[in-house]
Design a protein around this motif. Structure first.
Motif, PDB file in Angstrom:
ATOM      1  N   LEU A 257     113.217 -14.311  38.590  1.00 22.99           N
ATOM      2  CA  LEU A 257     113.913 -15.178  37.635  1.00 22.99           C
ATOM      3  C   LEU A 257     114.100 -14.472  36.298  1.00 22.99           C
ATOM      4  O   LEU A 257     115.163 -14.580  35.672  1.00 22.99           O
ATOM      5  N   ALA A 258     113.072 -13.744  35.859  1.00 19.27           N
ATOM      6  CA  ALA A 258     113.185 -12.989  34.608  1.00 19.27           C
ATOM      7  C   ALA A 258     114.282 -11.932  34.727  1.00 19.27           C
ATOM      8  O   ALA A 258     115.080 -11.742  33.800  1.00 19.27           O
ATOM      9  N   ARG A 259     114.339 -11.265  35.863  1.00 15.02           N
ATOM     10  CA  ARG A 259     115.353 -10.233  36.082  1.00 15.02           C
ATOM     11  C   ARG A 259     116.759 -10.845  36.071  1.00 15.02           C
ATOM     12  O   ARG A 259     117.671 -10.311  35.452  1.00 15.02           O
ATOM     13  N   GLU A 260     116.927 -11.997  36.737  1.00 17.46           N
ATOM     14  CA  GLU A 260     118.227 -12.688  36.779  1.00 17.46           C
ATOM     15  C   GLU A 260     118.728 -13.025  35.385  1.00 17.46           C
ATOM     16  O   GLU A 260     119.933 -12.999  35.121  1.00 17.46           O
ATOM     17  N   ARG A 261     117.799 -13.360  34.499  1.00 18.17           N
ATOM     18  CA  ARG A 261     118.170 -13.776  33.139  1.00 18.17           C
ATOM     19  C   ARG A 261     118.167 -12.617  32.136  1.00 18.17           C
ATOM     20  O   ARG A 261     118.419 -12.822  30.954  1.00 18.17           O
ATOM     21  N   GLY A 262     117.814 -11.414  32.596  1.00 20.66           N
ATOM     22  CA  GLY A 262     117.848 -10.253  31.711  1.00 20.66           C
ATOM     23  C   GLY A 262     116.680 -10.123  30.750  1.00 20.66           C
ATOM     24  O   GLY A 262     116.792  -9.468  29.717  1.00 20.66           O
ATOM     25  N   HIS A 263     115.550 -10.713  31.087  1.00 23.23           N
ATOM     26  CA  HIS A 263     114.357 -10.642  30.231  1.00 23.23           C
ATOM     27  C   HIS A 263     113.525  -9.419  30.626  1.00 23.23           C
ATOM     28  O   HIS A 263     112.512  -9.522  31.332  1.00 23.23           O
ATOM     29  N   GLN A 264     113.966  -8.250  30.166  1.00 28.61           N
ATOM     30  CA  GLN A 264     113.379  -6.985  30.614  1.00 28.61           C
ATOM     31  C   GLN A 264     111.914  -6.818  30.240  1.00 28.61           C
ATOM     32  O   GLN A 264     111.150  -6.234  31.008  1.00 28.61           O
ATOM     33  N   GLU A 265     111.486  -7.330  29.082  1.00 29.48           N
ATOM     34  CA  GLU A 265     110.072  -7.215  28.704  1.00 29.48           C
ATOM     35  C   GLU A 265     109.198  -8.018  29.658  1.00 29.48           C
ATOM     36  O   GLU A 265     108.105  -7.584  30.024  1.00 29.48           O
ATOM     37  N   VAL A 266     109.673  -9.170  30.046  1.00 25.00           N
ATOM     38  CA  VAL A 266     108.931 -10.004  30.992  1.00 25.00           C
ATOM     39  C   VAL A 266     108.885  -9.309  32.363  1.00 25.00           C
ATOM     40  O   VAL A 266     107.845  -9.252  33.012  1.00 25.00           O
ATOM     41  N   VAL A 267     110.025  -8.760  32.779  1.00 28.99           N
ATOM     42  CA  VAL A 267     110.086  -8.032  34.070  1.00 28.99           C
ATOM     43  C   VAL A 267     109.082  -6.881  34.052  1.00 28.99           C
ATOM     44  O   VAL A 267     108.293  -6.722  34.979  1.00 28.99           O
TER      45      VAL A 267
END
Length: 123
Positions: free
Chosen positions: A107-117
């Protein structure tokens, strides 16, 4: 209003002082509100103080709703890295799958949250 509703309402609005008071007065940290959700599931995602209070009082970080979504799924999807870190420090399972077989990192990857990924991949 039931204690589950009161605690969930305080958590949802990020009112850490009220959350602390309700917990101190004996509110059950995993009590469900009238919608069947626990305070950790409805907490204001940006409120690290509320997350710490609930988890410190034993809230289940791996509780899933009817779609299999956990608080970690929610935090990862919305990009709340601090909440993701707190949930993981209290043993939230980063490998839980929702009903679409997605992990929080997906889900983080889908939304572009690279730090979370990056954080979730480091676990």
């Amino acid at each position: 209003m039931s204690s589950g509703d009161e605690l969930a309402s305080a958590a949802a609005t990020g009112d850490a002082e009220r959350v602390a008071r309700l917990l101190q007065d004996g509110a059950s940290v995993d009590a469900v509100n009238r919608f069947g959700r626990t305070p950790i599931q409805v907490m204001m995602m940006g409120s690290t103080a509320v997350a710490q209070l609930l988890l410190g009082h034993g809230a289940n970080p791996n509780v899933q709703d009817s779609t299999g979504t956990s608080p970690l799924h929610d935090a990862a999807r919305e990009g709340f890295l601090d909440i993701v870190r707190i949930l993981c420090s209290f043993h939230a399972n980063p490998h839980l799958l929702d009903m679409w077989e997605r992990r929080p990192v997906d889900l983080a990857r889908e939304r572009g949250h690279q730090e979370v990924v990056a954080f979730l991949q480091s676990l």
